[in-house]
Design a protein around this motif. Structure first.
Motif, PDB file in Angstrom:
ATOM      1  N   ALA A 176       1.072   4.284  -2.746  1.00 32.07           N
ATOM      2  CA  ALA A 176       1.028   5.724  -2.434  1.00 32.07           C
ATOM      3  C   ALA A 176       2.116   6.465  -3.185  1.00 32.07           C
ATOM      4  O   ALA A 176       1.973   7.641  -3.519  1.00 32.07           O
TER       5      ALA A 176
ATOM      6  N   LYS B  20     -11.912   1.051   1.257  1.00 28.72           N
ATOM      7  CA  LYS B  20     -10.834   2.012   1.008  1.00 28.72           C
ATOM      8  C   LYS B  20     -10.253   1.836  -0.389  1.00 28.72           C
ATOM      9  O   LYS B  20      -9.943   2.806  -1.082  1.00 28.72           O
TER      10      LYS B  20
ATOM     11  N   ASP C  51       0.823  -1.203   0.000  1.00 27.75           N
ATOM     12  CA  ASP C  51       0.000   0.000   0.000  1.00 27.75           C
ATOM     13  C   ASP C  51       0.862   1.261   0.000  1.00 27.75           C
ATOM     14  O   ASP C  51       0.521   2.264  -0.646  1.00 27.75           O
TER      15      ASP C  51
ATOM     16  N   GLN D 174      -9.875   4.849  -3.113  1.00 30.36           N
ATOM     17  CA  GLN D 174      -8.563   5.413  -3.452  1.00 30.36           C
ATOM     18  C   GLN D 174      -8.024   4.991  -4.815  1.00 30.36           C
ATOM     19  O   GLN D 174      -7.006   5.501  -5.262  1.00 30.36           O
ATOM     20  N   SER D 175      -8.715   4.084  -5.474  1.00 29.30           N
ATOM     21  CA  SER D 175      -8.260   3.647  -6.796  1.00 29.30           C
ATOM     22  C   SER D 175      -8.289   4.791  -7.810  1.00 29.30           C
ATOM     23  O   SER D 175      -9.046   5.755  -7.664  1.00 29.30           O
TER      24      SER D 175
ATOM     25  N   PRO E  92     -12.183   4.785  -9.280  1.00 30.17           N
ATOM     26  CA  PRO E  92     -12.943   4.521  -8.055  1.00 30.17           C
ATOM     27  C   PRO E  92     -14.393   4.106  -8.303  1.00 30.17           C
ATOM     28  O   PRO E  92     -14.950   4.352  -9.367  1.00 30.17           O
TER      29      PRO E  92
ATOM     30  N   ASP F 190     -14.997  10.202   3.237  1.00 31.67           N
ATOM     31  CA  ASP F 190     -14.116  10.277   2.057  1.00 31.67           C
ATOM     32  C   ASP F 190     -14.883   9.943   0.783  1.00 31.67           C
ATOM     33  O   ASP F 190     -14.744  10.624  -0.240  1.00 31.67           O
TER      34      ASP F 190
END
Length: 556
Positions: free
Chosen positions: A65, A130, A61, A134-135, A138, A166
Protein backbone atom coordinates in the motif's frame (compact mmCIF):
# COMPACT_ATOMS: atom_id res chain seq x y z
CA UNK A 1 -3.08 -30.77 38.22
CA UNK A 2 -6.64 -30.18 36.98
CA UNK A 3 -6.50 -26.59 38.21
CA UNK A 4 -3.17 -26.00 36.43
CA UNK A 5 -4.47 -27.60 33.25
CA UNK A 6 -7.61 -25.46 33.41
CA UNK A 7 -5.56 -22.31 33.84
CA UNK A 8 -3.33 -23.32 30.93
CA UNK A 9 -6.34 -23.86 28.62
CA UNK A 10 -7.83 -20.55 29.77
CA UNK A 11 -4.53 -18.78 29.03
CA UNK A 12 -4.36 -20.28 25.54
CA UNK A 13 -8.01 -19.37 24.90
CA UNK A 14 -7.52 -15.79 26.08
CA UNK A 15 -4.31 -15.49 24.03
CA UNK A 16 -6.14 -16.70 20.90
CA UNK A 17 -8.98 -14.31 21.58
CA UNK A 18 -6.55 -11.42 22.06
CA UNK A 19 -4.71 -12.35 18.85
CA UNK A 20 -7.97 -12.42 16.87
CA UNK A 21 -8.99 -9.05 18.29
CA UNK A 22 -5.60 -7.57 17.40
CA UNK A 23 -5.83 -8.90 13.84
CA UNK A 24 -9.38 -7.54 13.52
CA UNK A 25 -8.07 -4.14 14.61
CA UNK A 26 -5.25 -4.40 12.06
CA UNK A 27 -7.83 -4.96 9.31
CA UNK A 28 -9.83 -1.97 10.53
CA UNK A 29 -6.68 0.17 10.53
CA UNK A 30 -5.88 -0.88 6.95
CA UNK A 31 -9.46 -0.16 5.88
CA UNK A 32 -9.26 3.28 7.54
CA UNK A 33 -5.83 3.86 5.91
CA UNK A 34 -4.02 4.05 9.25
CA UNK A 35 -1.15 2.10 7.74
CA UNK A 36 1.54 3.05 10.24
CA UNK A 37 -0.68 1.90 13.09
CA UNK A 38 -1.36 -1.39 11.28
CA UNK A 39 2.33 -1.87 10.57
CA UNK A 40 3.29 -1.27 14.20
CA UNK A 41 0.68 -3.76 15.48
CA UNK A 42 1.67 -6.41 12.94
CA UNK A 43 5.36 -6.15 13.78
CA UNK A 44 4.50 -6.56 17.46
CA UNK A 45 2.27 -9.58 16.74
CA UNK A 46 4.98 -11.22 14.62
CA UNK A 47 7.41 -10.98 17.55
CA UNK A 48 5.02 -12.96 19.75
CA UNK A 49 3.61 -15.17 16.94
CA UNK A 50 6.56 -15.74 14.56
CA UNK A 51 5.01 -18.90 13.13
CA UNK A 52 1.80 -17.25 11.89
CA UNK A 53 2.11 -16.67 8.17
CA UNK A 54 -1.07 -14.62 7.97
CA UNK A 55 0.62 -11.82 9.92
CA UNK A 56 3.47 -11.65 7.39
CA UNK A 57 0.96 -11.50 4.55
CA UNK A 58 -0.87 -8.53 6.04
CA UNK A 59 2.39 -6.74 6.87
CA UNK A 60 3.61 -7.23 3.30
CA UNK A 61 0.27 -5.95 2.05
CA UNK A 62 0.73 -2.77 4.09
CA UNK A 63 4.15 -2.27 2.50
CA UNK A 64 2.53 -2.71 -0.91
CA UNK A 65 0.00 0.00 0.00
CA UNK A 66 3.01 2.26 0.60
CA UNK A 67 4.51 1.21 -2.79
CA UNK A 68 7.49 -0.35 -0.97
CA UNK A 69 7.68 -3.47 -3.12
CA UNK A 70 11.20 -4.52 -2.04
CA UNK A 71 10.22 -4.51 1.64
CA UNK A 72 6.98 -6.31 0.81
CA UNK A 73 8.86 -9.04 -1.06
CA UNK A 74 11.26 -9.57 1.87
CA UNK A 75 8.32 -9.92 4.28
CA UNK A 76 6.42 -12.33 2.01
CA UNK A 77 9.52 -14.52 1.61
CA UNK A 78 9.91 -14.70 5.41
CA UNK A 79 6.21 -15.47 5.74
CA UNK A 80 6.48 -18.46 3.40
CA UNK A 81 8.61 -20.19 6.04
CA UNK A 82 5.97 -19.80 8.75
CA UNK A 83 4.42 -23.08 9.94
CA UNK A 84 0.85 -21.77 10.08
CA UNK A 85 -0.75 -20.17 7.00
CA UNK A 86 2.66 -19.50 5.45
CA UNK A 87 1.20 -20.38 2.05
CA UNK A 88 -0.82 -17.12 2.04
CA UNK A 89 2.41 -15.27 1.28
CA UNK A 90 2.37 -16.85 -2.17
CA UNK A 91 -0.56 -14.50 -2.81
CA UNK A 92 1.60 -11.52 -1.84
CA UNK A 93 4.45 -12.68 -4.08
CA UNK A 94 1.88 -13.27 -6.83
CA UNK A 95 0.80 -9.63 -6.59
CA UNK A 96 4.42 -8.58 -7.17
CA UNK A 97 4.55 -10.85 -10.23
CA UNK A 98 1.32 -9.32 -11.54
CA UNK A 99 2.73 -5.82 -11.04
CA UNK A 100 5.78 -6.87 -13.07
CA UNK A 101 3.44 -8.30 -15.78
CA UNK A 102 4.67 -11.85 -15.03
CA UNK A 103 1.13 -13.19 -15.25
CA UNK A 104 2.08 -16.87 -15.63
CA UNK A 105 4.35 -16.75 -12.56
CA UNK A 106 1.60 -15.03 -10.59
CA UNK A 107 -0.92 -17.73 -11.60
CA UNK A 108 1.43 -20.46 -10.37
CA UNK A 109 1.78 -18.79 -6.97
CA UNK A 110 -1.96 -18.17 -6.65
CA UNK A 111 -2.57 -21.83 -7.52
CA UNK A 112 -0.12 -22.96 -4.79
CA UNK A 113 -1.96 -20.86 -2.24
CA UNK A 114 -5.38 -21.97 -3.47
CA UNK A 115 -4.53 -25.66 -3.02
CA UNK A 116 -3.71 -25.02 0.64
CA UNK A 117 -6.84 -22.98 1.41
CA UNK A 118 -9.62 -24.96 3.12
CA UNK A 119 -13.11 -24.75 1.62
CA UNK A 120 -14.52 -23.00 4.68
CA UNK A 121 -11.82 -20.27 4.56
CA UNK A 122 -13.46 -18.31 1.75
CA UNK A 123 -11.99 -15.02 3.00
CA UNK A 124 -8.54 -16.39 2.13
CA UNK A 125 -9.75 -17.26 -1.38
CA UNK A 126 -10.98 -13.70 -1.69
CA UNK A 127 -7.41 -12.48 -1.09
CA UNK A 128 -6.54 -13.88 -4.54
CA UNK A 129 -9.44 -12.01 -6.11
CA UNK A 130 -8.33 -8.87 -4.28
CA UNK A 131 -4.82 -9.34 -5.68
CA UNK A 132 -6.17 -9.38 -9.24
CA UNK A 133 -8.16 -6.19 -8.55
CA UNK A 134 -5.52 -4.12 -6.76
CA UNK A 135 -2.49 -4.99 -8.86
CA UNK A 136 -0.90 -2.35 -11.09
CA UNK A 137 -1.61 -4.87 -13.86
CA UNK A 138 -5.15 -5.95 -12.90
CA UNK A 139 -7.31 -8.75 -14.28
CA UNK A 140 -10.89 -7.94 -13.30
CA UNK A 141 -12.36 -10.85 -15.27
CA UNK A 142 -10.43 -13.44 -13.28
CA UNK A 143 -11.22 -11.63 -10.03
CA UNK A 144 -14.95 -11.73 -10.79
CA UNK A 145 -14.75 -15.47 -11.62
CA UNK A 146 -13.14 -16.20 -8.23
CA UNK A 147 -15.64 -14.05 -6.33
CA UNK A 148 -18.64 -15.63 -8.07
CA UNK A 149 -17.40 -19.10 -7.06
CA UNK A 150 -17.30 -17.93 -3.44
CA UNK A 151 -20.78 -16.41 -3.69
CA UNK A 152 -22.12 -19.66 -5.19
CA UNK A 153 -21.39 -21.37 -1.86
CA UNK A 154 -21.77 -18.41 0.50
CA UNK A 155 -24.15 -15.84 -0.95
CA UNK A 156 -24.29 -13.77 2.24
CA UNK A 157 -20.55 -13.00 2.34
CA UNK A 158 -20.48 -9.18 2.47
CA UNK A 159 -16.76 -8.94 1.69
CA UNK A 160 -17.27 -10.96 -1.50
CA UNK A 161 -19.99 -8.55 -2.65
CA UNK A 162 -17.74 -5.61 -1.75
CA UNK A 163 -14.85 -6.97 -3.82
CA UNK A 164 -17.22 -7.82 -6.66
CA UNK A 165 -18.32 -4.17 -6.65
CA UNK A 166 -14.67 -3.06 -6.75
CA UNK A 167 -13.95 -5.25 -9.78
CA UNK A 168 -17.10 -4.12 -11.60
CA UNK A 169 -16.51 -0.45 -10.81
CA UNK A 170 -12.90 -0.64 -12.01
CA UNK A 171 -14.17 -2.34 -15.20
CA UNK A 172 -16.49 0.60 -15.87
CA UNK A 173 -19.70 -1.21 -14.92
CA UNK A 174 -21.06 1.33 -12.45
CA UNK A 175 -24.64 -0.02 -12.39
CA UNK A 176 -23.50 -3.56 -11.54
CA UNK A 177 -21.05 -2.20 -8.97
CA UNK A 178 -23.80 -0.16 -7.33
CA UNK A 179 -25.90 -3.31 -6.96
CA UNK A 180 -22.97 -5.30 -5.50
CA UNK A 181 -22.12 -2.58 -2.98
CA UNK A 182 -25.79 -2.43 -2.00
CA UNK A 183 -25.78 -6.21 -1.43
CA UNK A 184 -22.62 -5.96 0.69
CA UNK A 185 -24.18 -3.30 2.89
CA UNK A 186 -27.50 -5.16 3.16
CA UNK A 187 -25.74 -8.31 4.35
CA UNK A 188 -23.54 -6.42 6.80
CA UNK A 189 -24.19 -2.73 7.51
CA UNK A 190 -20.86 -2.44 9.35
CA UNK A 191 -19.09 -2.56 5.95
CA UNK A 192 -18.55 1.19 5.68
CA UNK A 193 -16.61 0.90 2.42
CA UNK A 194 -19.70 -0.46 0.66
CA UNK A 195 -21.77 2.58 1.61
CA UNK A 196 -18.90 4.92 0.79
CA UNK A 197 -18.39 3.36 -2.63
CA UNK A 198 -22.07 3.80 -3.46
CA UNK A 199 -21.58 7.51 -2.78
CA UNK A 200 -18.42 7.46 -4.94
CA UNK A 201 -20.46 6.18 -7.89
CA UNK A 202 -22.83 9.10 -7.36
CA UNK A 203 -19.85 11.47 -7.26
CA UNK A 204 -18.48 10.04 -10.51
CA UNK A 205 -21.87 10.66 -12.11
CA UNK A 206 -21.35 14.34 -11.18
CA UNK A 207 -24.36 14.31 -8.84
CA UNK A 208 -22.20 16.21 -6.37
CA UNK A 209 -25.00 17.44 -4.12
CA UNK A 210 -26.34 13.91 -3.59
CA UNK A 211 -22.81 12.52 -3.12
CA UNK A 212 -22.08 15.06 -0.37
CA UNK A 213 -25.34 14.11 1.40
CA UNK A 214 -24.37 10.42 1.25
CA UNK A 215 -20.87 11.06 2.59
CA UNK A 216 -22.31 13.25 5.35
CA UNK A 217 -24.53 10.35 6.44
CA UNK A 218 -21.41 8.21 6.86
CA UNK A 219 -19.73 10.98 8.86
CA UNK A 220 -22.69 11.10 11.28
CA UNK A 221 -22.41 7.41 12.12
CA UNK A 222 -18.63 7.00 11.64
CA UNK A 223 -17.02 10.39 12.42
CA UNK A 224 -13.54 8.88 12.85
CA UNK A 225 -13.45 7.02 9.53
CA UNK A 226 -10.79 9.00 7.68
CA UNK A 227 -11.31 7.95 4.02
CA UNK A 228 -14.80 9.47 3.90
CA UNK A 229 -13.28 12.93 4.44
CA UNK A 230 -10.91 12.35 1.53
CA UNK A 231 -13.92 11.48 -0.63
CA UNK A 232 -15.65 14.67 0.52
CA UNK A 233 -12.50 16.61 -0.36
CA UNK A 234 -12.39 15.12 -3.85
CA UNK A 235 -16.13 15.69 -4.37
CA UNK A 236 -15.83 19.38 -3.51
CA UNK A 237 -12.74 19.63 -5.74
CA UNK A 238 -14.65 18.30 -8.77
CA UNK A 239 -17.69 20.38 -7.84
CA UNK A 240 -15.51 23.51 -7.66
CA UNK A 241 -14.23 22.87 -11.17
CA UNK A 242 -17.73 22.38 -12.56
CA UNK A 243 -19.17 25.54 -10.96
CA UNK A 244 -16.60 28.29 -11.39
CA UNK A 245 -18.70 30.90 -9.59
CA UNK A 246 -18.41 28.79 -6.40
CA UNK A 247 -14.84 27.66 -7.04
CA UNK A 248 -13.15 29.37 -4.10
CA UNK A 249 -15.81 28.32 -1.59
CA UNK A 250 -15.77 24.68 -2.69
CA UNK A 251 -11.99 24.42 -3.03
CA UNK A 252 -11.61 25.78 0.52
CA UNK A 253 -14.01 23.08 1.76
CA UNK A 254 -12.06 20.49 -0.21
CA UNK A 255 -8.77 21.49 1.41
CA UNK A 256 -10.33 21.55 4.89
CA UNK A 257 -11.79 18.07 4.43
CA UNK A 258 -8.44 16.77 3.27
CA UNK A 259 -6.80 18.18 6.40
CA UNK A 260 -9.45 16.33 8.43
CA UNK A 261 -8.66 13.14 6.53
CA UNK A 262 -4.96 13.59 7.33
CA UNK A 263 -5.68 14.13 11.02
CA UNK A 264 -7.55 10.81 11.20
CA UNK A 265 -4.92 8.77 9.38
CA UNK A 266 -1.34 8.37 10.50
CA UNK A 267 0.52 11.31 8.93
CA UNK A 268 2.80 8.69 7.43
CA UNK A 269 5.02 9.61 4.51
CA UNK A 270 2.58 7.83 2.21
CA UNK A 271 -0.46 9.76 3.46
CA UNK A 272 1.52 13.00 3.24
CA UNK A 273 2.29 12.16 -0.38
CA UNK A 274 -1.40 11.61 -1.12
CA UNK A 275 -2.01 14.98 0.53
CA UNK A 276 0.65 16.51 -1.72
CA UNK A 277 -1.03 15.00 -4.79
CA UNK A 278 -4.30 16.61 -3.74
CA UNK A 279 -2.63 19.99 -3.14
CA UNK A 280 -1.38 19.85 -6.74
CA UNK A 281 -4.95 19.27 -7.96
CA UNK A 282 -6.21 22.12 -5.77
CA UNK A 283 -3.30 24.34 -6.93
CA UNK A 284 -2.36 25.23 -3.35
CA UNK A 285 1.35 25.49 -4.06
CA UNK A 286 2.28 27.38 -0.88
CA UNK A 287 0.89 24.52 1.19
CA UNK A 288 2.53 22.00 -1.18
CA UNK A 289 5.98 23.54 -0.71
CA UNK A 290 5.50 23.47 3.07
CA UNK A 291 4.33 19.83 3.02
CA UNK A 292 7.19 18.78 0.73
CA UNK A 293 9.74 20.46 3.02
CA UNK A 294 8.29 18.56 6.00
CA UNK A 295 8.44 15.27 4.08
CA UNK A 296 12.08 15.91 3.16
CA UNK A 297 12.89 15.97 6.88
CA UNK A 298 11.32 12.50 7.23
CA UNK A 299 12.91 10.98 4.13
CA UNK A 300 15.65 12.87 2.34
CA UNK A 301 16.08 10.33 -0.44
CA UNK A 302 12.54 9.66 -1.70
CA UNK A 303 12.35 11.03 -5.28
CA UNK A 304 8.64 11.85 -5.04
CA UNK A 305 9.42 14.50 -2.42
CA UNK A 306 11.79 16.16 -4.88
CA UNK A 307 8.96 16.09 -7.44
CA UNK A 308 6.67 18.00 -5.08
CA UNK A 309 9.41 20.49 -4.21
CA UNK A 310 10.11 21.07 -7.90
CA UNK A 311 6.46 21.63 -8.78
CA UNK A 312 5.77 23.92 -5.80
CA UNK A 313 8.96 25.96 -6.18
CA UNK A 314 8.17 26.63 -9.85
CA UNK A 315 4.61 27.75 -9.11
CA UNK A 316 5.86 29.95 -6.27
CA UNK A 317 8.42 31.62 -8.55
CA UNK A 318 11.50 29.96 -7.00
CA UNK A 319 12.92 28.79 -10.31
CA UNK A 320 16.45 28.01 -9.12
CA UNK A 321 15.07 25.84 -6.30
CA UNK A 322 12.70 24.15 -8.74
CA UNK A 323 15.54 23.39 -11.16
CA UNK A 324 17.68 21.95 -8.36
CA UNK A 325 14.90 19.71 -7.04
CA UNK A 326 13.76 18.46 -10.46
CA UNK A 327 17.31 17.80 -11.69
CA UNK A 328 17.97 15.70 -8.57
CA UNK A 329 14.58 14.00 -9.00
CA UNK A 330 15.41 12.84 -12.55
CA UNK A 331 18.74 11.44 -11.34
CA UNK A 332 17.20 9.46 -8.46
CA UNK A 333 13.83 8.31 -9.78
CA UNK A 334 13.20 4.94 -11.41
CA UNK A 335 12.56 5.87 -15.10
CA UNK A 336 9.33 3.79 -14.98
CA UNK A 337 8.01 6.21 -12.32
CA UNK A 338 8.47 9.36 -14.41
CA UNK A 339 5.13 10.89 -15.35
CA UNK A 340 4.28 13.42 -18.06
CA UNK A 341 3.88 16.26 -15.56
CA UNK A 342 7.51 15.77 -14.47
CA UNK A 343 8.64 16.59 -18.01
CA UNK A 344 6.19 19.50 -18.11
CA UNK A 345 7.59 21.15 -15.00
CA UNK A 346 11.19 20.48 -16.01
CA UNK A 347 10.47 22.14 -19.37
CA UNK A 348 8.71 25.13 -17.78
CA UNK A 349 11.51 25.54 -15.24
CA UNK A 350 14.14 25.56 -17.99
CA UNK A 351 12.15 28.19 -19.88
CA UNK A 352 11.86 30.32 -16.74
CA UNK A 353 15.61 30.04 -16.17
CA UNK A 354 16.24 30.93 -19.83
CA UNK A 355 14.60 34.35 -19.45
CA UNK A 356 17.18 37.14 -19.33
CA UNK A 357 17.00 40.50 -17.59
CA UNK A 358 15.89 42.25 -20.79
CA UNK A 359 12.90 39.90 -21.11
CA UNK A 360 14.31 37.86 -24.00
CA UNK A 361 15.39 34.23 -23.76
CA UNK A 362 18.66 32.34 -23.84
CA UNK A 363 17.67 30.28 -26.90
CA UNK A 364 19.80 27.22 -26.00
CA UNK A 365 18.21 26.77 -22.56
CA UNK A 366 14.77 27.70 -23.92
CA UNK A 367 15.04 24.98 -26.58
CA UNK A 368 16.03 22.45 -23.91
CA UNK A 369 12.76 23.33 -22.20
CA UNK A 370 10.83 22.76 -25.45
CA UNK A 371 12.34 19.27 -25.71
CA UNK A 372 10.97 18.43 -22.24
CA UNK A 373 7.52 19.81 -23.13
CA UNK A 374 7.44 17.58 -26.19
CA UNK A 375 8.18 14.57 -23.97
CA UNK A 376 5.34 15.61 -21.66
CA UNK A 377 2.78 15.83 -24.49
CA UNK A 378 3.98 12.58 -26.06
CA UNK A 379 3.45 10.81 -22.73
CA UNK A 380 0.15 12.53 -21.88
CA UNK A 381 -1.44 14.41 -24.82
CA UNK A 382 -3.95 16.22 -22.59
CA UNK A 383 -1.11 18.35 -21.20
CA UNK A 384 -1.10 20.20 -24.54
CA UNK A 385 -4.24 21.97 -23.37
CA UNK A 386 -2.32 23.64 -20.53
CA UNK A 387 0.25 25.42 -22.71
CA UNK A 388 -1.98 28.10 -24.22
CA UNK A 389 -1.71 30.72 -21.42
CA UNK A 390 2.09 30.40 -21.39
CA UNK A 391 2.34 30.77 -25.17
CA UNK A 392 -0.04 33.74 -25.19
CA UNK A 393 2.05 35.46 -22.52
CA UNK A 394 5.09 35.14 -24.81
CA UNK A 395 3.01 36.35 -27.74
CA UNK A 396 1.79 39.40 -25.80
CA UNK A 397 5.40 40.14 -24.84
CA UNK A 398 6.13 40.13 -28.60
CA UNK A 399 8.46 37.14 -28.25
CA UNK A 400 6.96 35.61 -31.37
CA UNK A 401 9.73 33.13 -32.15
CA UNK A 402 9.49 31.61 -28.66
CA UNK A 403 5.70 31.60 -28.75
CA UNK A 404 5.87 29.74 -32.06
CA UNK A 405 7.94 26.94 -30.52
CA UNK A 406 5.52 26.54 -27.65
CA UNK A 407 2.42 26.50 -29.86
CA UNK A 408 4.10 23.91 -32.09
CA UNK A 409 4.09 21.61 -29.05
CA UNK A 410 0.51 22.56 -28.09
CA UNK A 411 -1.02 21.58 -31.47
CA UNK A 412 0.36 18.04 -31.27
CA UNK A 413 -2.90 16.98 -29.64
CA UNK A 414 -5.83 17.57 -32.05
CA UNK A 415 -8.24 16.75 -29.19
CA UNK A 416 -6.90 19.54 -26.98
CA UNK A 417 -9.52 22.00 -25.75
CA UNK A 418 -7.32 24.82 -27.12
CA UNK A 419 -6.44 23.16 -30.42
CA UNK A 420 -8.16 25.78 -32.63
CA UNK A 421 -6.88 28.73 -30.62
CA UNK A 422 -3.36 27.30 -30.47
CA UNK A 423 -3.30 26.91 -34.25
CA UNK A 424 -4.49 30.49 -34.66
CA UNK A 425 -1.74 31.84 -32.40
CA UNK A 426 0.83 29.62 -34.09
CA UNK A 427 -0.05 31.05 -37.49
CA UNK A 428 -0.26 34.58 -36.07
CA UNK A 429 3.15 34.33 -34.35
CA UNK A 430 4.77 32.86 -37.49
CA UNK A 431 3.32 35.71 -39.57
CA UNK A 432 4.44 38.46 -37.18
CA UNK A 433 7.89 36.91 -36.80
CA UNK A 434 8.41 36.74 -40.57
CA UNK A 435 11.14 38.95 -42.03
CA UNK A 436 11.00 39.27 -45.80
CA UNK A 437 14.78 39.38 -46.25
CA UNK A 438 15.88 36.80 -43.66
CA UNK A 439 13.06 34.38 -42.82
CA UNK A 440 12.60 31.16 -44.82
CA UNK A 441 9.47 30.92 -46.99
CA UNK A 442 8.66 27.64 -45.18
CA UNK A 443 7.67 29.80 -42.21
CA UNK A 444 4.81 31.26 -44.24
CA UNK A 445 3.79 27.81 -45.48
CA UNK A 446 3.60 26.63 -41.87
CA UNK A 447 1.51 29.69 -40.95
CA UNK A 448 -0.86 28.99 -43.86
CA UNK A 449 -1.29 25.40 -42.65
CA UNK A 450 -2.04 26.57 -39.11
CA UNK A 451 -4.74 28.98 -40.32
CA UNK A 452 -6.21 26.30 -42.57
CA UNK A 453 -6.57 24.05 -39.49
CA UNK A 454 -8.46 26.82 -37.70
CA UNK A 455 -10.80 27.25 -40.70
CA UNK A 456 -11.30 23.49 -40.94
CA UNK A 457 -12.50 23.32 -37.33
CA UNK A 458 -14.16 26.75 -37.14
CA UNK A 459 -15.04 28.04 -40.65
CA UNK A 460 -16.56 31.32 -39.41
CA UNK A 461 -13.45 32.48 -37.53
CA UNK A 462 -13.05 35.57 -39.70
CA UNK A 463 -9.52 36.53 -38.59
CA UNK A 464 -8.18 33.14 -39.70
CA UNK A 465 -9.30 34.01 -43.25
CA UNK A 466 -7.86 37.54 -42.97
CA UNK A 467 -4.43 36.39 -41.82
CA UNK A 468 -4.40 33.51 -44.26
CA UNK A 469 -4.92 36.11 -47.00
CA UNK A 470 -2.01 38.19 -45.68
CA UNK A 471 0.27 35.15 -45.41
CA UNK A 472 -0.44 34.05 -49.00
CA UNK A 473 0.03 37.60 -50.23
CA UNK A 474 3.60 37.35 -48.88
CA UNK A 475 4.14 33.90 -50.42
CA UNK A 476 3.23 35.49 -53.77
CA UNK A 477 3.13 32.40 -56.00
CA UNK A 478 0.28 31.97 -58.54
CA UNK A 479 -1.40 29.44 -56.23
CA UNK A 480 -0.90 31.72 -53.22
CA UNK A 481 -2.38 34.71 -55.11
CA UNK A 482 -5.54 32.69 -55.72
CA UNK A 483 -5.69 31.75 -52.03
CA UNK A 484 -5.21 35.40 -51.07
CA UNK A 485 -8.22 36.40 -53.17
CA UNK A 486 -10.51 33.58 -51.92
CA UNK A 487 -9.48 34.18 -48.31
CA UNK A 488 -10.31 37.89 -48.52
CA UNK A 489 -13.62 37.09 -50.22
CA UNK A 490 -14.48 34.59 -47.51
CA UNK A 491 -13.64 37.20 -44.87
CA UNK A 492 -16.02 39.66 -46.53
CA UNK A 493 -18.79 37.05 -46.76
CA UNK A 494 -18.50 36.11 -43.07
CA UNK A 495 -18.77 39.76 -42.02
CA UNK A 496 -21.76 40.27 -44.33
CA UNK A 497 -23.45 37.28 -42.69
CA UNK A 498 -22.69 38.55 -39.19
CA UNK A 499 -24.24 41.94 -39.96
CA UNK A 500 -23.64 45.64 -39.40
CA UNK A 501 -22.89 45.38 -35.67
CA UNK A 502 -19.86 43.18 -36.37
CA UNK A 503 -18.73 45.34 -39.31
CA UNK A 504 -18.82 48.44 -37.12
CA UNK A 505 -16.20 47.07 -34.74
CA UNK A 506 -12.88 48.88 -35.32
CA UNK A 507 -10.82 45.73 -36.01
CA UNK A 508 -13.48 44.30 -38.33
CA UNK A 509 -13.82 47.62 -40.15
CA UNK A 510 -10.05 47.81 -40.76
CA UNK A 511 -10.01 44.23 -42.02
CA UNK A 512 -13.00 44.84 -44.25
CA UNK A 513 -11.39 47.92 -45.84
CA UNK A 514 -8.25 45.88 -46.49
CA UNK A 515 -10.16 42.94 -47.98
CA UNK A 516 -12.49 45.02 -50.19
CA UNK A 517 -9.55 47.08 -51.45
CA UNK A 518 -7.62 43.95 -52.45
CA UNK A 519 -10.61 42.21 -54.04
CA UNK A 520 -11.74 45.39 -55.87
CA UNK A 521 -8.23 46.03 -57.18
CA UNK A 522 -7.83 42.43 -58.34
CA UNK A 523 -11.03 42.48 -60.40
CA UNK A 524 -10.29 45.97 -61.74
CA UNK A 525 -6.81 44.88 -62.86
CA UNK A 526 -8.07 41.68 -64.47
CA UNK A 527 -10.85 43.43 -66.44
CA UNK A 528 -13.77 41.99 -64.45
CA UNK A 529 -15.59 45.32 -64.26
CA UNK A 530 -18.88 44.20 -62.63
CA UNK A 531 -17.14 42.46 -59.72
CA UNK A 532 -14.73 45.36 -59.31
CA UNK A 533 -17.59 47.90 -59.17
CA UNK A 534 -19.53 45.74 -56.70
CA UNK A 535 -16.63 45.49 -54.23
CA UNK A 536 -15.51 49.12 -54.60
CA UNK A 537 -19.06 50.35 -53.91
CA UNK A 538 -19.09 48.20 -50.77
CA UNK A 539 -15.76 49.77 -49.83
CA UNK A 540 -17.25 53.28 -50.10
CA UNK A 541 -20.12 52.25 -47.82
CA UNK A 542 -17.61 51.16 -45.17
CA UNK A 543 -15.18 54.04 -45.84
CA UNK A 544 -16.99 56.90 -47.67
CA UNK A 545 -13.84 59.03 -48.08
CA UNK A 546 -11.75 56.25 -49.57
CA UNK A 547 -9.93 57.98 -52.46
CA UNK A 548 -8.75 54.75 -54.11
CA UNK A 549 -12.32 53.45 -54.37
CA UNK A 550 -13.65 56.76 -55.74
CA UNK A 551 -10.86 57.21 -58.30
CA UNK A 552 -11.03 53.59 -59.51
CA UNK A 553 -14.80 53.68 -59.88
CA UNK A 554 -14.50 56.84 -62.02
CA UNK A 555 -11.84 55.20 -64.16
CA UNK A 556 -13.99 52.11 -64.64
Amino acid sequence: MKKKLGLSILFVTLSSLGFAQDLTQVKKDIEAERYDSAKKTLKSLIKTNPDNGKLYYYLGDVYLAHKESDSAQAIFNKGLLAKEKGFLNNIGLGILDLDAKKNADAAVKFDKASKEIKKKDVDETLLIAKAYIQSENPNYKLAIEIINKVLATKVDNAQAHLLLGDAQFASGNSNEAYSSYRNAYDYDNSVILAKMNIAKITKNAKAFNQAVKSFDEIVKTNPNFGPVYRELAETYYFWANSEQDKYQDYITKALNYYEKYMSLTDYSLDSRMRHADFLILAKDYKALEKEASEMKKLDNINPRILRYLGYAAYENGNFAESSKALTEFFVKVDPKRIIARDYLYLGLTKMAEAKKADGTYDEKIFNEGVVELNKAVEKEPSIAGELNPIGRKMFNDKLYKNATKLFEVAIKNPKSKNYTLDNFYLGYALYLDYEVKTSPKEQLTQADLAFSKVIEVSPTTQDAHLYRARVNDLINTPEAKNLTLTSYEQYIKILDDKGDAEKAKPASKRGLIEALTHVGAHYANTGQKDKAVENLKKLLVVDPTNKYASDTLKAL
